[in-house]
Design a protein around this motif. Sequence first.
Motif, mmCIF file in Angstrom:
data_model
loop_
_atom_site.group_PDB
_atom_site.id
_atom_site.type_symbol
_atom_site.label_atom_id
_atom_site.label_comp_id
_atom_site.label_asym_id
_atom_site.label_seq_id
_atom_site.Cartn_x
_atom_site.Cartn_y
_atom_site.Cartn_z
ATOM 1 N N ALA A 1 0.662 -1.130 0.066
ATOM 2 C CA ALA A 1 0.056 0.033 -0.008
ATOM 3 C C ALA A 1 0.810 1.239 -0.131
ATOM 4 O O ALA A 1 0.549 2.317 -0.466
ATOM 5 N N GLU A 2 2.026 1.397 0.669
ATOM 6 C CA GLU A 2 2.904 2.304 0.636
ATOM 7 C C GLU A 2 4.211 1.974 -0.092
ATOM 8 O O GLU A 2 5.014 1.476 0.298
ATOM 9 N N SER A 3 4.432 2.412 -1.394
ATOM 10 C CA SER A 3 5.486 2.027 -2.296
ATOM 11 C C SER A 3 5.354 2.684 -3.632
ATOM 12 O O SER A 3 4.426 3.410 -3.664
ATOM 13 N N MET A 4 6.221 2.523 -4.313
ATOM 14 C CA MET A 4 6.374 2.842 -5.940
ATOM 15 C C MET A 4 6.068 2.060 -6.729
ATOM 16 O O MET A 4 7.024 1.001 -6.713
ATOM 17 N N LEU A 5 5.168 2.202 -7.709
ATOM 18 C CA LEU A 5 4.950 0.926 -8.730
ATOM 19 C C LEU A 5 5.071 1.381 -10.241
ATOM 20 O O LEU A 5 4.785 2.621 -10.384
ATOM 21 N N LEU A 6 5.656 0.678 -10.787
ATOM 22 C CA LEU A 6 5.913 1.026 -12.390
ATOM 23 C C LEU A 6 5.172 -0.026 -13.233
ATOM 24 O O LEU A 6 5.540 -1.118 -12.945
ATOM 25 N N LEU A 7 4.608 0.460 -14.280
ATOM 26 C CA LEU A 7 3.838 -0.270 -15.334
ATOM 27 C C LEU A 7 4.430 0.168 -16.707
ATOM 28 O O LEU A 7 4.350 1.334 -17.002
ATOM 29 N N ALA A 8 5.225 -0.732 -17.302
ATOM 30 C CA ALA A 8 6.144 -0.243 -18.306
ATOM 31 C C ALA A 8 5.735 -1.229 -19.639
ATOM 32 O O ALA A 8 5.377 -2.349 -19.410
ATOM 33 N N GLY A 9 5.994 -0.569 -20.825
ATOM 34 C CA GLY A 9 5.627 -1.394 -22.073
ATOM 35 C C GLY A 9 5.985 -0.694 -23.104
ATOM 36 O O GLY A 9 6.140 0.720 -23.055
ATOM 37 N N GLY A 10 5.738 -1.155 -24.514
ATOM 38 C CA GLY A 10 6.177 -0.568 -25.616
ATOM 39 C C GLY A 10 4.787 0.273 -25.986
ATOM 40 O O GLY A 10 3.583 0.446 -25.284
ATOM 41 N N SER A 11 4.709 1.117 -27.228
ATOM 42 C CA SER A 11 3.823 1.934 -27.615
ATOM 43 C C SER A 11 2.254 0.967 -27.748
ATOM 44 O O SER A 11 2.533 -0.047 -28.453
ATOM 45 N N ASP A 12 1.290 1.570 -27.594
ATOM 46 C CA ASP A 12 0.073 1.179 -28.008
ATOM 47 C C ASP A 12 -0.456 -0.246 -27.420
ATOM 48 O O ASP A 12 -1.031 -1.195 -28.440
ATOM 49 N N LEU A 13 0.202 -0.431 -26.455
ATOM 50 C CA LEU A 13 -0.125 -1.914 -25.626
ATOM 51 C C LEU A 13 -1.453 -1.569 -24.683
ATOM 52 O O LEU A 13 -1.818 -2.531 -24.014
ATOM 53 N N GLY A 14 -1.872 -0.512 -24.410
ATOM 54 C CA GLY A 14 -2.871 -0.363 -23.223
ATOM 55 C C GLY A 14 -2.524 0.103 -22.071
ATOM 56 O O GLY A 14 -3.294 -0.224 -21.104
ATOM 57 N N LYS A 15 -1.279 0.550 -21.737
ATOM 58 C CA LYS A 15 -0.614 1.121 -20.592
ATOM 59 C C LYS A 15 -1.579 1.732 -19.691
ATOM 60 O O LYS A 15 -1.978 1.475 -18.538
ATOM 61 N N SER A 16 -1.882 2.946 -20.410
ATOM 62 C CA SER A 16 -2.870 3.933 -19.767
ATOM 63 C C SER A 16 -4.291 3.425 -19.459
ATOM 64 O O SER A 16 -4.819 3.530 -18.462
ATOM 65 N N THR A 17 -4.769 2.444 -20.237
ATOM 66 C CA THR A 17 -5.926 1.713 -20.050
ATOM 67 C C THR A 17 -5.925 0.655 -18.959
ATOM 68 O O THR A 17 -6.746 1.008 -17.815
ATOM 69 N N ILE A 18 -4.817 -0.138 -18.818
ATOM 70 C CA ILE A 18 -4.699 -0.663 -17.622
ATOM 71 C C ILE A 18 -4.364 -0.019 -16.405
ATOM 72 O O ILE A 18 -5.309 -0.161 -15.167
ATOM 73 N N ALA A 19 -3.613 1.175 -16.426
ATOM 74 C CA ALA A 19 -3.651 2.105 -15.230
ATOM 75 C C ALA A 19 -5.044 2.603 -14.826
ATOM 76 O O ALA A 19 -4.918 2.814 -13.687
ATOM 77 N N SER A 20 -5.669 3.098 -15.774
ATOM 78 C CA SER A 20 -6.936 3.650 -15.377
ATOM 79 C C SER A 20 -7.909 2.772 -14.880
ATOM 80 O O SER A 20 -8.767 2.939 -14.135
ATOM 81 N N GLN A 21 -7.919 1.369 -15.296
ATOM 82 C CA GLN A 21 -8.743 0.298 -14.754
ATOM 83 C C GLN A 21 -8.334 0.161 -13.308
ATOM 84 O O GLN A 21 -9.038 0.164 -12.501
#
Length: 534
Positions: free
Chosen positions: A232-252
Motif C-alpha cells: 500500500a505504501e510503495s512506488m509501482l511501475l507499469l512499463a511497456g511499448g507503444s499502443d499496448l494499453g498501459k494507460s488503459t490498464i492504469a485507468s482500470q
Amino acid sequence: MDYVDLTPFKKGLNAQNYFKSHGISQEVISRFGVKIDPIINEKILIKFPLANGCIKNYWPLGNENSTERKFTYSNGNKDEIKAFGLDLLPEFGNTLLIMGGQKDCLMAASLGYHAISTQSETIFLPGKIIYNFKRRFNDVIIFFDNDNPGREASSKFCREFGLKEIFIPKSAQVKDISDYALVHKDLNGLKAFIDTEIKRINTEKSNFSIHDILENEYNVEYDWIMENIVPAESMLLLAGGSDLGKSTIASQFALSLTTGEPFLNQKLNKRGPVLYLCFEEYKQDVAMRFKKMVSGISQESKLHLRDLKIEIISNDYLEKINSHLLNYPDTVAIVIDPLGSTFKGDINAGSSDLREHLQKFREIGTKHKLLICFIHHVSKAGESSTKFDKKNLLGNSSIEAFFRVVFEIKPTKNSNVVELGIVKGNMIMPKLKTSSGTTWELSKNEESLIFSISDQLEQKHEFIKIPKKASKQESLSPLFQEIFRGESQLEVKLILEKLEEKFQGINDGEARRLITKICGKPIRRGVYTLKKIE
C-alpha cells in the motif's frame, strides 16, 4: 470525566474545578506536586514546582490590575533550568511529549503519556538534556501551540535537534490540548488523535532500533493493496511499448481502487480517493475512456466515482498533488502517466538528477502512506525483445532501483491480448515472477476497454492464488492427451501447430513453456514425449 463550565470565568472559582474543567485528574495534580493556594482577592493561584526548586506562580484567571503579571517565579536561580516534570520521567519509555506549558503537560499526563513542559515555547531545553531523552525514549515529540509563535518555535527546535512535531488540527479551532478538552469535552477523541499522530511519526521514521522491533513499536508488517504483490505504501511501475494499453490498464487500476471493483479478477485490499495525472492525453480522450469503463460497474460502486480525480496538466504537478492531498488526506494512490513527462532532464544520463527527482515522489508516498504508480516506456531494444526483463526499461539504473514492483507488458499475436509479467518485486514470491515462467495474458473488451485475465488455458481464477502460467500440470493433461492422440512422441513443431489451432493468439514463448511444463525436457532435439501424470 465530569466537566465544569468555565465560560464565562467566574470570580472565586476554586482551582480544583479549574483543572477538572480541562480533564486534568487530581491524581496527576498530586503526582506533579502542584499546589493550590487559598483564593487571594478572588483569584486562583497555582504553584507549579519546576526543576532545581524553582516555583512558577500562576494566576490562570488573570488580575484586574493590568500592570500585574499573570505569572512570577520564586526560589531558584533565574538562569537555572525551569522545566516541569523532569524528575517524574521513567528511565526508559516509548514516547515523550514536550509541551509548551505546564497545564498542557498535566493534560498529556492525564491522558496517559510521559510528558514535560519547557519554561515557555521560546526557551527550550539544553541540548544535553534533549540527547539524553533521545537515548531513553523511542520518540521525542514537540507538541506546542498551533499558532504562529508555537509553530515557529517547534520548527526551529525540530531542525536543531532532529525531533518530530504534532499540533492540534486547525479544524478544532483551539490551539492546545487543554483548550481542546475544555471546549470539545472529548478526551477519548483527543487521545485517539494523539495516538494516530504518534503512530504516523513512528512509521515515517527512517531510523529505528532493534528494541523498536522487539517491542512492536516499529511496524514490520506489510499493508498490501494487491495481496503479496503491491504494498500500500510503495512506488509501482507499469512499463511497456507503444499502443499496448498501459494507460488503459492504469485507468482500470485507478477505477478499481476508487470503487472497490475487482482488478484483473483480484479483489483489492484498499478503496479510497485516487488522483490520476495525465500529461500526454487530451481531456476528451481520457473522459471517453473512463466513460466506457464505468458503463458496466454496479450502481453501488458508482457512488464512489467522485473520489477519482483526473488532472490534465503540463506543469505545477507537485503543487497540484499537494493541493489534492490537503483536500483528500485519505488518498490511497496517485497515478502518473507517464514518468518521462515529469522529468525534464535526460532520462538515460547520469542517475543523480533522476534519483533526486524520484526521491520527491517517494517522500510524498511515505509521508501520506499511499501508492504512487507510474506509467513508463521501454527502450527501443526492450520493445523488440521477446524476453521479459527489467533491463528493457527506458532510462538509467535509478528507474529500477526506486520502484518496489515493476510490471512489464508485451504484445501477442492478437491485438486485443497483451502479456503481463512481474520483472521486479523483492517481496514477491518467486513463482509469481517472470523469471519463474509466470506471466498473465490480458484480454481487452473492446466495448468497455476492461482487461481481464484470459481463460483460454484455465477456468477463471484469481490473479494471485492460481496464476495462469503456473497452473497445475494435471489441469492441462487432458489437452496434451488429445494432442498426442496415443502417439508416444511428437515433434515440437507439430505440438506448436496444434496449440495454435486450439488457442488462437497464443504466442510461441507461452506455448513452449506449456510444452516444457507438461512434457519435461525433450527426449532428443525437437522431440517430446508425454509424461505420465502420477
